[in-house]
Design an enzyme around this catalytic site. Structure first.
Site, PDB file in Angstrom:
ATOM      1  N   GLY A   7       0.844  -1.187   0.000  1.00  0.00           N
ATOM      2  CA  GLY A   7       0.000   0.000   0.000  1.00  0.00           C
ATOM      3  C   GLY A   7       0.878   1.235   0.000  1.00  0.00           C
ATOM      4  N   GLY A   9      -0.144   4.345  -0.466  1.00  0.00           N
ATOM      5  CA  GLY A   9      -0.900   5.560  -0.184  1.00  0.00           C
ATOM      6  C   GLY A   9      -0.213   6.380   0.888  1.00  0.00           C
ATOM      7  N   ALA A  10      -0.948   7.313   1.492  1.00  0.00           N
ATOM      8  CA  ALA A  10      -0.339   8.230   2.454  1.00  0.00           C
ATOM      9  C   ALA A  10       0.258   7.509   3.660  1.00  0.00           C
ATOM     10  CB  ALA A  10      -1.371   9.263   2.908  1.00  0.00           C
ATOM     11  N   GLY A  12       1.068   4.173   3.969  1.00  0.00           N
ATOM     12  CA  GLY A  12       2.139   3.271   3.565  1.00  0.00           C
ATOM     13  C   GLY A  12       3.413   4.000   3.200  1.00  0.00           C
ATOM     14  N   HIS A 175      -9.579  -0.830  18.346  1.00  0.00           N
ATOM     15  CA  HIS A 175      -9.121   0.382  17.661  1.00  0.00           C
ATOM     16  C   HIS A 175     -10.316   1.032  16.979  1.00  0.00           C
ATOM     17  CE1 HIS A 175      -6.555   3.154  15.543  1.00  0.00           C
ATOM     18  NE2 HIS A 175      -6.824   2.637  14.360  1.00  0.00           N
TER      19      HIS A 175
END
Length: 309
Positions: A7, A9-10, A12, A175
């Site tokens: 991943g 994205g932001a 990862g 969480h």
């Protein structure tokens, strides 16, 4: 040492950036399903090496899991991020399929890897990773409580006017905005209970603000946060690769600990070269245990959704 982050994205990419800067691995692979994204971010990070002085080799891959072969640690961040007003739980249908596929592909090439799960809903995705892979339970770690505890320390530091580094404070349980349990009774400022310095009203405010910490940022930013989640993932990688035996709250498989079985939930654990190595019993009082049991019930209901997919 080889680490893979799935991943790009932001979250990862931030996790990978932290890993590279700290030189936690000789080789770091960033993988994503979107064409060119992982390759581009890996190249961008490598162009900082001369400026920041790290030697980690970073490579990117578009869905070619053979590039991840021989990974010692794999961090899974894949999946849709939250949008404003969306709960982590609403992501389960889409993200369950993604996480299951990622685990299968990772283990084809890295059968001995320790897996860190960041994808939401994190408790259920950790449980899915455990049950779908059949790996020893110590090799499946959910990151959530590590992030929640950092957010708890942030809230405490703002009210106490102190350094977060001087605080010991943990969040246990799920969480989720309604399932996490900030243990303010046990929080200390250089060994002194923080409750000595905070009114009952302030304590309740800090607990409440911690619980909605992720939702608050999602509302402000328009998507899930990434700096702290990425740093939390990298902190767990560091404790594994350097065998630090640090104490974190992580989502792990319980078999009677804290009164729960057949569930993955956030509890204090030591993290070392074997993954999570020991669960610590913090001696919850009756009220805290009741909240923990309620949190477990909510997470178990989420896990039941997996049976319908």
């Amino acid at each position: 040492m080889k680490v893979t982050v799935v991943g790009a994205g932001a979250v990862g990419a931030t996790c990978a950036d932290n890993i590279a800067r700290a030189e936690l691995a000789e080789e770091l692979v960033l993988l994503d399903i979107k064409e060119g994204l992982a390759e581009g971010k890996a190249q961008d990070m490598m162009q900082t090496a001369a400026l920041l002085g790290f030697d980690t080799r970073i490579t990117g891959s578009t869905n070619d899991y053979s590039k991840t072969a021989g990974s010692d640690v794999v961090v899974i961040t894949s999946g849709l991020p939250r949008k404003p007003g969306m709960t982590r739980e609403e992501l389960i249908g889409t993200n369950a399929g993604i996480v299951r596929t990622v685990c299968e592909n990772i283990l084809k090439y890295s059968p001995n890897a320790i897996i860190i799960v960041i994808s939401n809903p994190m408790d259920t995705m950790t449980y899915l990773a455990l049950t779908a892979t059949g790996l020893p339970k110590n090799r499946i770690i959910g990151m959530g409580g590590t992030l929640d505890s950092a957010r708890f320390k942030y809230q405490l530091s703002q009210h106490l006017g102190c350094s977060p580094a001087d605080l010991n404070a943990v969040v246990v349980g799920g969480h989720g905005d309604t399932t996490m349990i900030p243990l303010i009774r046990l929080a200390t400022w250089n060994s002194v209970p923080v409750t000595q310095y905070l009114s009952e009203e302030k304590q309740k405010q800090i607990v409440a603000d911690t619980m909605v910490g992720g939702a608050t940022l999602t509302k402000l930013i328009g998507t899930s946060a990434w700096y702290a989640p990425g740093a939390a993932g990298a902190a767990l990688v560091e404790s594994i690769v350097r065998d630090q035996k640090k104490l974190f709250t992580c989502c792990v498989s319980l078999n009677g600990e804290y009164g729960q079985k057949d569930i993955c939930l956030g509890v204090p654990v030591t993290i070392g070269k074997n993954g999570w190595e020991k669960i610590l019993d913090f001696g919850l009082n009756a009220e805290e245990q009741a909240l923990f049991n309620k949190s477990a019930d909510a997470v178990r209901n989420m896990n039941d959704v997996l049976k319908t997919l």
